[in-house]
Design an enzyme around this catalytic site. Structure first.
Site, PDB file in Angstrom:
ATOM      1  N   TYR A  69       0.860  -1.192   0.000  1.00 20.65           N
ATOM      2  CA  TYR A  69       0.000   0.000   0.000  1.00 20.65           C
ATOM      3  C   TYR A  69       0.888   1.231   0.000  1.00 20.65           C
ATOM      4  O   TYR A  69       1.931   1.273   0.670  1.00 20.65           O
ATOM      5  CB  TYR A  69      -0.892   0.001   1.248  1.00 20.65           C
ATOM      6  CG  TYR A  69      -1.688   1.282   1.436  1.00 20.65           C
ATOM      7  CD1 TYR A  69      -2.970   1.406   0.921  1.00 20.65           C
ATOM      8  CD2 TYR A  69      -1.150   2.363   2.140  1.00 20.65           C
ATOM      9  CE1 TYR A  69      -3.710   2.573   1.094  1.00 20.65           C
ATOM     10  CE2 TYR A  69      -1.876   3.535   2.314  1.00 20.65           C
ATOM     11  CZ  TYR A  69      -3.148   3.637   1.787  1.00 20.65           C
ATOM     12  OH  TYR A  69      -3.855   4.789   1.951  1.00 20.65           O
ATOM     13  N   GLU A 122      -3.581   7.582  -3.903  1.00 22.60           N
ATOM     14  CA  GLU A 122      -3.457   6.293  -3.231  1.00 22.60           C
ATOM     15  C   GLU A 122      -3.263   5.178  -4.254  1.00 22.60           C
ATOM     16  O   GLU A 122      -3.922   5.162  -5.296  1.00 22.60           O
ATOM     17  CB  GLU A 122      -4.716   6.024  -2.390  1.00 22.60           C
ATOM     18  CG  GLU A 122      -4.702   4.722  -1.609  1.00 22.60           C
ATOM     19  CD  GLU A 122      -5.978   4.523  -0.813  1.00 22.60           C
ATOM     20  OE1 GLU A 122      -5.968   4.790   0.399  1.00 22.60           O
ATOM     21  OE2 GLU A 122      -6.999   4.127  -1.421  1.00 22.60           O
TER      22      GLU A 122
END
Length: 390
Positions: A109, A197
Site C-alpha cells: 500500500y 493512493e
C-alpha cells in the site's frame, strides 16, 4: 473531486508511474474489443465508481476469455454497485475498465495525503496491500509506515528509501520505489491533490513494481488551476442534492437525520449540528450558505433542504456580520412563501439589524418560530420535530 480509476491511471502514465495496460468501455461489446486489443489470456474487469471496496461487492471480476469479459461487463453496466463506502443506494456503473492481468508476487500500500496536525504531507506505506487500510491500522498498526515531508524541502530520496527498506524491498526495487514515490509526490503537488493512493502497489513475479490500482482526489478549491482535471468530473457519482448545492455556491453535505439546518459559516454550522445532537435531535444536513448570503441563495437553500423527504423541521441559524439580518429575514420570508414550507421553521438571528429582522418575521404571518439563542433554537426545533412524528 474524485477521479475514476481509468482517469487516475491516465494521469499516472503522464507522470511515468508504471501501471498495467487497460482500456475503458461503456458496453459489453466495447469491453470484449478492449480485451482483444490488449491481448493476453487473462483480464480484470473493474466497475468504475467513486468508492472503494469494489472487489468485495462484485465490482472486480477476473476473466479468462473474451466472452467472460463481456459477461462480466454486462453484469456491472447499468447497475448500481453497493459497497461499504456507497451507502445502501450504491453508485451507478456507466463504464468498466478492462485491464490486462498481472502476475502478482506481493501486494503493498502507498499513499500521499496531508498530515493536518503538522501541516506537512505524509507519505504512507504498508506491507499489507490490497486490504482496507483502516482495518490494517486498527488491527496491526505496526504495519503502517510513514514519513512526513516538509513543504519547503520536498520529498527526500532517503525518506523514500527508508520506506522501501521498511517494506522489505531490495536491490533494484529500492530504486524503482524511490522513483515512483518521487513521481507521486510531484503529481500531488503539481495537481493540487488532497489524496493519491495506490492499493495495491504490487511486485510482479519478475520483481517489478506496478500500480495495480489508482485513486486520486483533487482539492476542489484548486480546480480553477486545472481545467484538464475539472473536465474529468463525473456528476453521476455525486449526491444529487450536493450537486444542486454546488450550482448555487452552497456548501452542502447530506446526513441521515430529520432536522434540516441552514447556517452561515462552516464553524457555526458544525456547532449547530453539535447542539442538535446534544439535545437529542438528528441533523439532516450540513449547509453553509456563506457569509454573503442573499435572498436568492436563501431561497435556493430552502428548496434544496426541503427536497429531502425525511425533513420534519428546519433550523435557520444566522449570524449577521458581513450580511445584515434584516436582509436574511426578507429572504427567509420570500423562501417560505415561494417554496410552500409545510414543516416547522425555527429561526435564530443575531448580529447586524437583528431586532429589525425579528420584527419582520413576526409581522410576516408565517409559521416561523423565533429563538433567542442557539440552545433555545435547538430545543425548540427538536420539540417541534417530535410533535411532527406523533
Amino acid at each position: 473531486m474524485n477521479l475514476h480509476e481509468y482517469q487516475a491511471k491516465d494521469v499516472f502514465r503522464s507522470y511515468g508511474i508504471p501501471v498495467p495496460g487497460g482500456k475503458v468501455a461503456a458496453t459489453p461489446a466495447e469491453a470484449g474489443a478492449a480485451a482483444g486489443a490488449l491481448g493476453g489470456s487473462v483480464w480484470v474487469v473493474k466497475a468504475q465508481v467513486h468508492a472503494g471496496g469494489r472487489g468485495k461487492a462484485g465490482g472486480v471480476k477476473l476473466a479468462r476469455d473474451v466472452p467472460a469479459v463481456e459477461a462480466a461487463a454486462a453484469q456491472m453496466l447499468g447497475k448500481a454497485l453497493v459497497t461499504a463506502q456507497t451507502g445502501p443506494e450504491g453508485l451507478p456503473v456507466e463504464r468498466v475498465y478492462v485491464e490486462a492481468g498481472s502476475d502478482i508476487a506481493r501486494e503493498m500500500y502507498l499513499s500521499l495525503t496531508l498530515n493536518r496536525e503538522r501541516g506537512w504531507i505524509a507519505l504512507i506505506a504498508s506491507s499489507s496491500g490490497g486490504m482496507d487500510i483502516e482495518e490494517v491500522a486498527h488491527k496491526t498498526p505496526e504495519r503502517i509506515l510513514s514519513v512526513t515531508v516538509h513543504p519547503a524541502a520536498g520529498l527526500a530520496a532517503h525518506q523514500a528509501r527508508e520506506l522501501a527498506f521498511g517494506l522489505g524491498l531490495e536491490g533494484a526495487q529500492v530504486g524503482e520505489f524511490t522513483a515512483l514515490a518521487a513521481a507521486l509526490y510531484r503529481l500531488y503537488i503539481e495537481k493540487d491533490l488532497s489524496l493519491v493512493e495506490v492499493n495495491p502497489l504490487i511486485v510482479t513475479s519478475a520483481g517489478k513494481l506496478l500500480a495495480l490500482d489508482a485513486k486520486i482526489n483533487v482539492d476542489a478549491n484548486a480546480l480553477f488551476r486545472h481545467p484538464d482535471l475539472a473536465q474529468l468530473r463525473d456528476t453521476s457519482q455525486e449526491d444529487p442534492m450536493e450537486r444542486r448545492a454546488s450550482e448555487h455556491d452552497l456548501n452542502y453535505v447530506s446526513l441521515d437525520g430529520d432536522i434540516a439546518c441552514m447556517v452561515n459559516g462552516a464553524g457555526l454550522a458544525m456547532a449547530t449540528m453539535d447542539l442538535i445532537k446534544l439535545h437529542g435531535g438528528r441533523p439532516a444536513n450540513f449547509l453553509d450558505v456563506g457569509g454573503g448570503a442573499t435572498a436568492e441563495r436563501v431561497t435556493a437553500a430552502f428548496e434544496l433542504i426541503l427536497s429531502n423527504a425525511k425533513v420534519r423541521a428546519v433550523l435557520v441559524n444566522i449570524f449577521g456580520g458581513i450580511v445584515r439580518c434584516d436582509l436574511i429575514a426578507e429572504g427567509i420570508i420570500k423562501a417560505v412563501q415561494k417554496v410552500g414550507v409545510r414543516v416547522p421553521v425555527v429561526v435564530r438571528l443575531e448580529g447586524t439589524n437583528a431586532d429589525a429582522a425579528r420584527a419582520l418575521l413576526a409581522k410576516s404571518g408565517l409559521k416561523i418560530t423565533a429563538a433567542t439563542d442557539l440552545t433555545d433554537a435547538a430545543r425548540k426545533v427538536i420539540g417541534l420535530t417530535r410533535k411532527g412524528r406523533q
